[in-house]
Design an enzyme around this catalytic site. Structure first.
Site, PDB file in Angstrom:
ATOM      1  N   CYS A 184       0.816  -1.215   0.000  1.00  0.00           N
ATOM      2  CA  CYS A 184       0.000   0.000   0.000  1.00  0.00           C
ATOM      3  C   CYS A 184       0.848   1.263   0.000  1.00  0.00           C
ATOM      4  CB  CYS A 184      -0.936  -0.005   1.210  1.00  0.00           C
ATOM      5  SG  CYS A 184      -2.412  -0.999   0.925  1.00  0.00           S
ATOM      6  N   ASP A 225     -14.793   3.028   1.225  1.00  0.00           N
ATOM      7  CA  ASP A 225     -13.821   2.124   0.617  1.00  0.00           C
ATOM      8  C   ASP A 225     -14.466   1.000  -0.176  1.00  0.00           C
ATOM      9  OD1 ASP A 225     -11.698   3.565   1.654  1.00  0.00           O
ATOM     10  OD2 ASP A 225     -11.728   2.468   3.542  1.00  0.00           O
ATOM     11  N   ASP A 272     -11.827  -4.139   3.358  1.00  0.00           N
ATOM     12  CA  ASP A 272     -12.852  -3.124   3.093  1.00  0.00           C
ATOM     13  C   ASP A 272     -14.255  -3.651   3.386  1.00  0.00           C
ATOM     14  OD1 ASP A 272     -11.029  -1.214   2.327  1.00  0.00           O
ATOM     15  OD2 ASP A 272     -11.189  -1.659   0.184  1.00  0.00           O
ATOM     16  N   HIS A 302      -7.739 -12.397 -13.674  1.00  0.00           N
ATOM     17  CA  HIS A 302      -7.021 -11.964 -14.875  1.00  0.00           C
ATOM     18  C   HIS A 302      -5.539 -11.918 -14.555  1.00  0.00           C
ATOM     19  CE1 HIS A 302      -6.333  -9.877 -18.678  1.00  0.00           C
ATOM     20  NE2 HIS A 302      -5.548  -9.049 -18.017  1.00  0.00           N
TER      21      HIS A 302
END
Length: 760
Positions: free
Chosen positions: A402, A435, A475, A526
């Site tokens: 982060c 968030d 979150d 992905h």
């Protein structure tokens, strides 16, 4: 893989952090091999140097002085570090099995695992004695024994079994330490007695002169030598010998013959008659050019030598050369160890015996020589060059996790320029910028959706998968929700197809280990290519309409709780610069891969009024978001904030996350007590990856909530209190040095009726 490095075509897996492997890591750090990926599997993150162990026992060295920090060394080498234990190898599939996690693929593999004590031939030894191997387990047990021995009713009769070099040095070191400290603990040094027992003669692999010097050292120290007697049993208060004789003993330590790891027997690898890996002079096992073995766990069939650290150290350079050759597709070269070698035996105090061939001498000069050699060896691994081999200076290093995200001002400005999103009848609270997106899809619970993605804060894919998954769930959990499914987004550096497949498998397996425990289905995702390893997840879940938590909702008098220690940005900024210790990194990794689900359930059950997860903006930045959303102020105490081990030392050393400068935009909204300055802000605005929850609890329930969190193993702390804001005033965060639930509130305050609970 370093940014800009050549695509990986060969993976070398090093099993064990022994003396030869640390030499390999240092060499590859100084001169990386293009296209080669190094993976170290180590059960312990600090590897002890056996040559300094007697000095540690005697009190001449601290434990840190005689250990090599594998986290720092692996970082310098650009190697991945797996904190785990290898338990098998599948040569047909070229995979190493690791306890508690999936196997990892290799192209070349090397064993340097050391040995384990063989004490099963001494009845009761496992229950009543302390084996010296492995050293990682011996060190804390020795410290506990020394502490007990220096108490009024502690053990006084100390026995060591094994008359080889290890037993000789150990008994003299123990005697020196205990007698040196006895008087300061009010104990008569004469109350101690020491015995050394062995089935053979003293120092059997040394020359006659060295043996005589050893006998003289024991006699001078008044240590009883019982040679030619085999210990057959250890029981409380005694050691029994094969002759029937008993030796009174309050504490027994064992340094007798050692054995290879038990799992070697099931590998199908060639073994010698004692079960050690059988290798050629090239250090490759007899029947496989891609498998190497060195140190005590291996036997070079053409050059038999005793199990001694000096040989493992000398095998480091030829092993490095042969791994490079094999990685390039060339044949390995043979290596012949020296026949004559120097041994230096510590005699407890600052004296030593030096022996080589038929020659031996003893004295203080020999100790200084030994001390110089040992410290010089350790400096090679403890004092690493300040600039990594990629040529990137420390100050140019950008943090990951982060801490790699945009700062609050850039993010807010970009969102403001976009303007409000289009209206949707299914999306709720768009203006609040919470968030997780909140969707109303009809009757029943609301749906929560969130996404997060960042470059690898730790270069090992399995652990990165654990961290990224735990972080992404935050979150949803912070809103009191229940996550139910996730999609992965990952990018991997360019590498050979079999290695790319294994990296992706490791990443997803790490994520699954977290998601499966939480009942969250990984339903797809992905993948892509990039210069660095990155990972993230889209997470969806539900929340009850009446039980949802928001950033807004703080009420004056509420107590602010934090559910994880802070400091991940500091620890990993320090790790990038080679300053964070292994135990600090290990504690941070453990915290980051722990989800907040338990904490969230307890907070909701105790009536939490607001919550958020602590991530890139740090504790202070995310608290200010809550204050703005709630039109409230707050007072917190720096000393009350839980922090990861090593965070304070790193702040004092000047370490800062690269995102801290952007987070400092929040300082204008903070009022710091006199004496609190940039060091306090370095903690409060430190960006967190997979940080804990920051929540407010009604004051009357705070003590019970905190107790419930701690009872479930959550490292929670009360850090402050919510305060009112006058109409028209901007919410401000007041930062004090001290704040505690022990502070006595006014009689009218709800906390006045609760029992005090210390948070320090």
């Amino acid at each position: 893989m370093r940014p800009g490095a050549a695509p990986v075509r060969c993976r070398i897996v090093l099993i064990g952090g022994g003396h030869a492997h640390v030499t390999v890591l240092k060499a590859f750090g100084m001169a990386p091999e293009p296209g080669t990926d190094i993976v170290l599997i180590a059960r312990e993150l600090d590897t002890p140097y056996s040559g300094m162990l007697p000095g540690y026992v005697a009190g001449h060295y601290s434990l840190d002085e005689c250990q090599i920090d594998l986290v720092r060394l692996a970082r310098f080498a650009g190697a991945r570090l797996i904190h785990g234990e290898a338990i098998g190898i599948d040569r047909s599939k070229k995979r190493v099995a690791i306890a508690g996690r999936p196997p990892i693929a290799y192209d070349l593999v090397s064993f340097d695992t050391g040995i384990t004590p063989f004490i099963d031939d001494i009845a009761g030894a496992r229950e009543h004695a302390i084996p010296v191997k492995p050293v990682s387990e011996f060190a804390p047990r020795w410290q506990a024994l020394a502490s007990r021995a220096l108490k009024p009713n502690g053990p006084r009769q100390i026995t060591v079994i094994g008359t080889g070099a290890a037993g000789f040095e150990l008994i003299l070191g123990i005697r020196h330490r205990l007698l040196a400290e006895a008087s300061t603990h009010g104990i008569d040094p004469a109350a101690f007695s020491f015995t050394l027992i062995g089935s053979g003669q003293l120092l059997p692999t040394h020359n006659a002169r060295a043996r005589r010097l050893g006998e003289m050292a024991l006699t001078e120290a008044r240590i009883v030598l019982v040679a030619g007697e085999t210990a057959v049993a250890v029981a409380p208060g005694e050691v029994r010998l094969a002759s029937g004789r008993t030796i009174p003993s309050d504490a027994v330590l064992v340094t007798t013959k050692a054995a290879p790891p038990a799992w070697f027997a099931s590998t199908g690898l060639p073994l010698d008659g004692r079960g050690f890996l059988a290798v050629r002079p090239t250090l490759q096992v007899l029947d496989d050019d891609d498998v190497f073995a060195v140190g005590d766990c291996a036997s070079v069939i053409e050059h038999p030598r005793e199990k001694a650290g000096v040989f493992a150290v000398r095998q480091g350079p030829p092993l490095t050369e042969n791994l490079r050759l094999r990685a390039r597709g060339s044949a390995a070269r043979p290596f012949a160890p020296q026949r004559l070698f120097l041994t230096l035996l510590s005699c407890g105090g600052k004296a030593a015996i030096a022996a080589r061939g038929p020659v031996a001498t003893a004295g203080a000069l020999m100790w200084r020589w030994k001390d110089y050699i040992d410290r010089a060896f350790m400096r090679k691994f403890q004092v690493l060059p300040p600039m990594g081999p990629a040529g990137v200076a420390d100050e140019a290093m950008l943090c990951a996790g982060c801490a790699a995200k945009l700062g609050p001002s850039s993010l807010a400005a970009a969102l403001d320029r976009l303007g409000p999103p289009i209206e949707s009848h299914t999306v709720k609270d768009l203006a609040n910028r919470d968030d997780a997106a909140l969707l109303d899809l009809g009757p029943g619970p609301l749906r929560l959706e969130t996404v997060d993605h960042f470059p690898a804060i730790w270069p090992e894919p399995y652990v990165l998968g654990e961290i990224a998954a735990a972080h992404a769930l935050g979150d949803v959990l912070a809103k009191g929700g229940r996550p139910d499914h996730a999609l992965a987004v990952a990018s991997l550096p360019l590498s050979a197809p079999h290695l790319a497949e294994d990296d992706l498998f490791q990443l997803l397996a790490g994520a699954r280990s977290v998601l499966d425990r939480e009942g969250v289905a990984l339903v797809g995702g992905h993948t892509g290519r990039s210069e660095t390893l990155t990972a993230g997840f889209f997470v969806s879940g539900t929340v009850e309409r009446t039980g949802m938590l928001r950033k807004g909702g703080l009420a004056p008098g509420d107590v602010l709780l934090v559910t994880k220690p802070i400091g991940t940005g500091l620890v990993f900024a320090g790790w990038m610069r080679g300053l964070s210790r292994a135990r600090h990194v290990s504690a941070a990794l453990d915290a980051m891969r722990t989800t907040s689900s338990t904490a969230a359930c307890i907070l909701v059950a105790h009536g939490a009024t607001a919550a958020t997860d602590i991530t890139g903006f740090g504790l202070g930045g995310h608290l200010l978001e809550m204050l703005d959303a709630s039109r409230a102020g707050a007072t917190i105490g720096v000393d009350a904030c839980p922090r990861l081990p090593g965070a304070d030392e790193l702040i004092a050393a000047g370490v800062r996350s690269s995102l801290l400068a952007d987070n400092m935009v929040r300082v204008a909204r903070m009022r710091l007590d006199d004496g609190l300055g940039e060091t306090a802000l370095a903690l409060l605005l430190d960006p967190q990856t997979s940080g804990g929850l920051l929540a407010s609890i009604p004051a009357a329930r705070a003590v019970a909530c905190l107790a419930a969190l701690r009872s479930m193993g959550v490292q929670a702390a009360a850090v402050g209190v919510v305060t009112p804001v006058a109409p028209g005033e901007e919410p401000v965060l007041i930062v004090q040095r001290h704040w505690s639930l022990d502070d006595q509130p006014p009689a009218s305050h709800p906390l006045a009726a609760t029992a005090p609970l210390t948070t320090q």
